[in-house]
Design a protein around this motif. Structure first.
Motif, PDB file in Angstrom:
ATOM      1  N   ARG A  49       6.891 -11.681  -5.188  1.00  0.00           N
ATOM      2  CA  ARG A  49       6.061 -12.726  -5.673  1.00  0.00           C
ATOM      3  C   ARG A  49       5.042 -12.023  -6.779  1.00  0.00           C
ATOM      4  NH1 ARG A  49       5.180 -14.351  -0.672  1.00  0.00           N
ATOM      5  NH2 ARG A  49       3.329 -13.112  -0.313  1.00  0.00           N
ATOM      6  N   ALA A  50       4.436 -10.911  -6.535  1.00  0.00           N
ATOM      7  CA  ALA A  50       3.756 -10.198  -7.435  1.00  0.00           C
ATOM      8  C   ALA A  50       4.480 -10.152  -8.629  1.00  0.00           C
ATOM      9  CB  ALA A  50       3.265  -9.008  -6.778  1.00  0.00           C
ATOM     10  N   GLU A  51       5.592  -9.509  -8.786  1.00  0.00           N
ATOM     11  CA  GLU A  51       6.486  -9.100  -9.732  1.00  0.00           C
ATOM     12  C   GLU A  51       6.699 -10.260 -10.725  1.00  0.00           C
ATOM     13  OE1 GLU A  51       9.750  -5.890 -10.540  1.00  0.00           O
ATOM     14  OE2 GLU A  51      10.373  -7.584  -9.257  1.00  0.00           O
ATOM     15  N   PHE A  71      -3.251  -8.297  -2.265  1.00  0.00           N
ATOM     16  CA  PHE A  71      -2.363  -8.551  -3.437  1.00  0.00           C
ATOM     17  C   PHE A  71      -2.752  -7.403  -4.743  1.00  0.00           C
ATOM     18  CE2 PHE A  71      -1.445 -10.743  -7.403  1.00  0.00           C
ATOM     19  CZ  PHE A  71      -0.183 -10.944  -7.290  1.00  0.00           C
ATOM     20  N   GLN A  72      -3.885  -6.822  -4.561  1.00  0.00           N
ATOM     21  CA  GLN A  72      -4.502  -5.912  -5.547  1.00  0.00           C
ATOM     22  C   GLN A  72      -3.736  -4.815  -5.808  1.00  0.00           C
ATOM     23  OE1 GLN A  72      -8.112  -3.316  -5.577  1.00  0.00           O
ATOM     24  NE2 GLN A  72      -8.496  -5.273  -5.128  1.00  0.00           N
ATOM     25  N   THR A  73      -3.571  -4.097  -4.660  1.00  0.00           N
ATOM     26  CA  THR A  73      -2.633  -2.847  -4.471  1.00  0.00           C
ATOM     27  C   THR A  73      -1.369  -3.227  -5.177  1.00  0.00           C
ATOM     28  OG1 THR A  73      -3.957  -1.982  -3.048  1.00  0.00           O
ATOM     29  CG2 THR A  73      -1.860  -0.883  -3.410  1.00  0.00           C
ATOM     30  N   VAL A  74      -0.447  -4.164  -4.472  1.00  0.00           N
ATOM     31  CA  VAL A  74       0.690  -4.600  -5.001  1.00  0.00           C
ATOM     32  C   VAL A  74       0.726  -4.865  -6.411  1.00  0.00           C
ATOM     33  CG1 VAL A  74       2.546  -6.244  -4.705  1.00  0.00           C
ATOM     34  CG2 VAL A  74       1.437  -5.294  -2.912  1.00  0.00           C
ATOM     35  N   ALA A  75      -0.125  -5.503  -7.098  1.00  0.00           N
ATOM     36  CA  ALA A  75      -0.069  -5.664  -8.407  1.00  0.00           C
ATOM     37  C   ALA A  75      -0.327  -4.644  -9.429  1.00  0.00           C
ATOM     38  CB  ALA A  75      -1.272  -6.782  -8.884  1.00  0.00           C
ATOM     39  N   ASN A  76      -1.212  -3.756  -9.003  1.00  0.00           N
ATOM     40  CA  ASN A  76      -1.488  -2.579  -9.744  1.00  0.00           C
ATOM     41  C   ASN A  76      -0.205  -1.550  -9.572  1.00  0.00           C
ATOM     42  OD1 ASN A  76      -4.303  -2.147 -10.833  1.00  0.00           O
ATOM     43  ND2 ASN A  76      -4.591  -3.108  -8.956  1.00  0.00           N
TER      44      ASN A  76
END
Length: 167
Positions: A49-51, A71-76
Motif C-alpha cells: 500500500r505504501a509503495e 506508516f511513517q517508517t515504511v514510507a521513509n
C-alpha cells in the motif's frame, strides 16, 4: 524558549535523524532488499500500500506519513529504496517532521501535565489511569499479533511482479 518550543525542537531533531536514517537505509538497500530474506516482509500488505501511494503521489505521501502511526517508517524506507530524489524527499521530510514534532510536543506536554495534576490531586486515580493505559496498549499489541495474517505474494494480490521505480 518556552516548554513546547524546546520540546518541539528536540523532537524535530530526533525525527529528522530517525526518518532520514530510515530513508538512507532504504536507499542503500535499494532493490537488493527485494531479493533478500526480508523480501517476505516487504511484500506485506502495508508495504505494498505504501509503495503504491508513493508511486502515485510521491513526496506528499512522505510528508503526510508523519501524521500516522505505523506508516511513517515504511514510507521513509520505501522512498529511499525507490530512490526518490533528495530534492523531493528533503522538503517532505522537513515539513512532515515539523508537523510530527509540533503534534507530539503539544499533545505530549498536555498529557504529562494532566497526569502530573492527576497524580498530585488523586494519586490512586493516576496510578489506575497509567495502569489502564498500559493494559490497553498491551491488549492491542496482543490482538494485532494474534490476528496478523500471513503475507501474501504480489501475484495473489493481483499486482504485477517486480520492483517499481516510478517516483
Amino acid at each position: 524558549m518556552g516548554e513546547v518550543a524546546l520540546t518541539a525542537a528536540g523532537l524535530y531533531v530526533i525525527v529528522l535523524l530517525r526518518a532520514g536514517g530510515t530513508f538512507a537505509v532504504g536507499w542503500l538497500a535499494g532493490a537488493g532488499t527485494r531479493r533478500s530474506r526480508f523480501a517476505e516482509r516487504i511484500s506485506a500488505a502495508k508495504f505494498r500500500r505504501a509503495e503504491r501511494a508513493i508511486q502515485r503521489w510521491g513526496a506528499p505521501v512522505v510528508a503526510v506519513s508523519f501524521l500516522t502511526v505505523g506508516f511513517q517508517t515504511v514510507a521513509n524506507f520505501l522512498a529511499g529504496s525507490m530512490r526518490m530524489p533528495l530534492s523531493r524527499y528533503l522538503p517532505a521530510l522537513f515539513v512532515g517532521g515539523a508537523g510530527w514534532a509540533l503534534v507530539y510536543a503539544t499533545a505530549g506536554i498536555g498529557a504529562l501535565h494532566m497526569l502530573a495534576r492527576l497524580f498530585a490531586e488523586r494519586t490512586v486515580l493516576g496510578v489506575a489511569a497509567v495502569a489502564g493505559l498500559l493494559l490497553a496498549v498491551c491488549g492491542v499489541a496482543v490482538y494485532r499479533r494474534r490476528n496478523a495474517s500471513p503475507a501474501r505474494g504480489d501475484a495473489e494480490a493481483g499486482e504485477p511482479e517486480g520492483p517499481h521505480r516510478a517516483v
